[in-house]
Design a protein around this motif. Structure first.
Motif, PDB file in Angstrom:
ATOM      1  N   GLU A 210       0.825  -1.201   0.000  1.00  0.00           N
ATOM      2  CA  GLU A 210       0.000   0.000   0.000  1.00  0.00           C
ATOM      3  C   GLU A 210       0.859   1.250   0.000  1.00  0.00           C
ATOM      4  O   GLU A 210       1.193   1.795   1.036  1.00  0.00           O
ATOM      5  N   TYR A 211       1.221   1.716  -1.168  1.00  0.00           N
ATOM      6  CA  TYR A 211       1.917   2.983  -1.298  1.00  0.00           C
ATOM      7  C   TYR A 211       1.838   3.410  -2.738  1.00  0.00           C
ATOM      8  O   TYR A 211       1.646   2.614  -3.636  1.00  0.00           O
ATOM      9  N   SER A 430     -13.428   0.606   3.459  1.00  0.00           N
ATOM     10  CA  SER A 430     -11.967   0.540   3.451  1.00  0.00           C
ATOM     11  C   SER A 430     -11.467  -0.874   3.236  1.00  0.00           C
ATOM     12  O   SER A 430     -10.272  -1.112   3.191  1.00  0.00           O
ATOM     13  N   SER A 449      -8.223   0.381  -1.627  1.00  0.00           N
ATOM     14  CA  SER A 449      -8.536   1.649  -2.269  1.00  0.00           C
ATOM     15  C   SER A 449      -7.272   2.437  -2.574  1.00  0.00           C
ATOM     16  O   SER A 449      -7.155   3.064  -3.634  1.00  0.00           O
ATOM     17  N   GLU A 450      -6.303   2.415  -1.650  1.00  0.00           N
ATOM     18  CA  GLU A 450      -5.068   3.164  -1.863  1.00  0.00           C
ATOM     19  C   GLU A 450      -4.239   2.561  -2.990  1.00  0.00           C
ATOM     20  O   GLU A 450      -3.632   3.272  -3.790  1.00  0.00           O
ATOM     21  N   LYS A 453      -5.956   3.501  -6.341  1.00  0.00           N
ATOM     22  CA  LYS A 453      -5.706   4.895  -6.713  1.00  0.00           C
ATOM     23  C   LYS A 453      -4.273   5.084  -7.196  1.00  0.00           C
ATOM     24  O   LYS A 453      -4.020   5.789  -8.188  1.00  0.00           O
TER      25      LYS A 453
END
Length: 465
Positions: A210-211, A430, A449-450, A453
């Motif tokens: 997640e990044y 989330s 979600s992250e 995106k």
């Protein structure tokens, strides 16, 4: 209007097909498709370009020894190695990918200073070119070696000396084969990581940590900088603009009544034709609209619909080229198009354009769609539109209900609908959500979600606007 051109209520139409840029939907301004485009429906052969064959060219590079990590492994020049480092590795250097860029330049696929660097495409094209050579085989795949990732190839029946040093002729440069596509997916799967199972015991397959990926400051290669202590995979959403085949949902309406719906994969595009089948020698999968006699009772309306279908001739063609969708009419029947909502076309405004006859016209650009999708996820924009509506043989229903039109056709790229559905689900929770891209040989991806995106942002950065 020239002889043979067909359009009901022709006094409202104008003088003929639109020329020049095709206007896009109001949200995104004017669509300006890149030119020229190799339209598969234009008649006449095209002049092939000359470029070196892959094997003589590669042997020349091996003999020179100027490319980092590209070297012979035996004195008989039968086995050689090619660096095969993942573009997101922490120790990735520009020199690790020099062989892929060199072939892209030699084959004419990339010109420094003019074209946008595209490492995944260079790598895929290089591998595909080697895979098509029967005299060559992959002897060892050490691409996952943590210290020295590379692949070893071997000439099967002959050494490198049997290939001429220079031989300029057209090399095979078509789409990737089925095995190539499978190898793309295998590489993607091998690079995926499994997150720990949640407390509830539900399984979770994550495509990356997640990044948001950051870019290295490299003037020549677009390489993604890795996250510390991890090796994330390449962006899986890039399959959307690769050689993969999109799935299209096609729905037809006669006087507002749905009479047809079909979901198809179309590697060479599709053609909407009447019951006579159109010209079967043209490329594109035929989508035959049904006989109106099976659905309509009014004799006059049936006759008018039949006339529209007959005038389709070779059909209304729709196909993909990179991030663009293009269309062209191959018969005398005029048609108008607009991007609208999935369940209703926009009837309160003018159409986005008329489908041209003598040239291809861009009708959808994936770039603005992804940009609007990111804005939607961030809560600063409305949900982007992805549905193409076509009005056949009549003016666009600007001042009357669309259900009064004889023939309306709706085309949905299902991958875009899936992307929007995932964005909506992510905005409400989330928890991780799963998306099927609905492109050939794709598999469901589970993304937070992250992550979603971040992949969309990376996709936009590699597109042309």
């Amino acid at each position: 209007m020239g002889g043979g051109e067909v359009c009901l209520y022709s006094k409202k139409i104008g003088e003929g097909p639109a020329r020049g840029p095709v206007k896009g939907w109001s949200d995104c301004g004017t669509l300006r498709p890149p030119a020229p485009v190799n339209c598969p429906f234009l008649a006449g052969p095209t002049m092939g370009t000359q470029k070196p064959r892959i094997l003589p060219w590669l042997v020349s590079q091996l003999n020179r020894g100027h490319l980092e990590g590209v070297a012979w492994l035996d004195p008989n020049h039968r086995r050689f190695r090619i660096p095969w480092k993942h573009g997101l590795r922490q120790d990735a250097q520009q020199e690790d990918f020099s062989i892929f860029q060199a072939w892209a330049e030699a084959s004419g696929a990339y010109t420094p200073g003019r074209d946008t660097p595209d490492l995944p495409t260079w790598k895929r094209n290089f591998r595909s070119a080697l895979n098509r050579k029967e005299v060559l085989r992959l002897a060892e795949d050490r691409s996952k070696d943590p210290h020295d990732p590379h692949k070893v190839y071997e000439f099967v029946n002959q050494g490198a000396g049997d290939f001429p040093e220079l031989e300029n002729s057209p090399d095979t440069d078509g789409r990737c084969s089925t095995s190539d596509t499978q190898e793309d997916l295998e590489e993607l799967l091998n690079d995926m990581v499994l997150d720990p199972l949640p407390v509830e015991g539900a399984s979770c397959l994550a495509a990356a940590p997640e990044y948001a990926p950051q870019h290295l400051q490299s003037p020549n290669l677009d390489i993604l900088a890795p996250h510390p202590n991890s090796e994330p995979p390449e962006n899986p959403l890039r399959l959307l603009v690769s050689e993969e085949d999109w799935e299209f949902e096609v729905t037809a309406f006669y006087r507002g009544r749905q009479v047809f719906q079909q979901t198809v994969f179309c590697p060479k595009g599709l053609r909407l034709v009447g019951s006579d089948g159109g010209d079967r020698t043209l490329p594109g999968q035929l989508i035959t609209l049904p006989d109106p006699g099976e659905f309509l009772r009014d004799r006059g309306v049936k006759d008018f619909v039949s006339r529209v279908l007959r005038s389709l001739g070779g059909g209304l063609a729709l196909w993909r080229a990179g991030q663009w969708l293009y269309t062209q009419r191959l018969g005398p029947c005029h048609a108008y198009w607009a991007v609208g909502e999935e369940f209703l076309p926009d009837i309160g405004r003018k159409p986005d354009g008329e489908v041209p006859k003598d040239m291809e016209g861009g009708v959808f650009n994936l770039g603005p769609f992804v940009t609007d999708l990111i804005a939607f996820i961030e809560g600063s924009g409305r949900s982007p539109r992805y549905t193409l509506w076509f009005c056949m043989g009549e003016m666009w229903p600007q001042d009357q209900p669309w259900t009064k039109k004889l023939v309306m056709v709706k085309v949905i790229p299902t991958c875009l609908r899936a992307l929007l559905e995932l964005a909506r689900a992510g905005g409400a929770s989330s928890l991780e959500n799963t998306v099927d891209l609905h492109i050939s040989n794709s598999h469901p991806l589970s993304l937070t979600s992250e992550q979603y995106k971040a992949y969309l942002q990376d996709l936009v950065e590699n597109m042309d606007f």
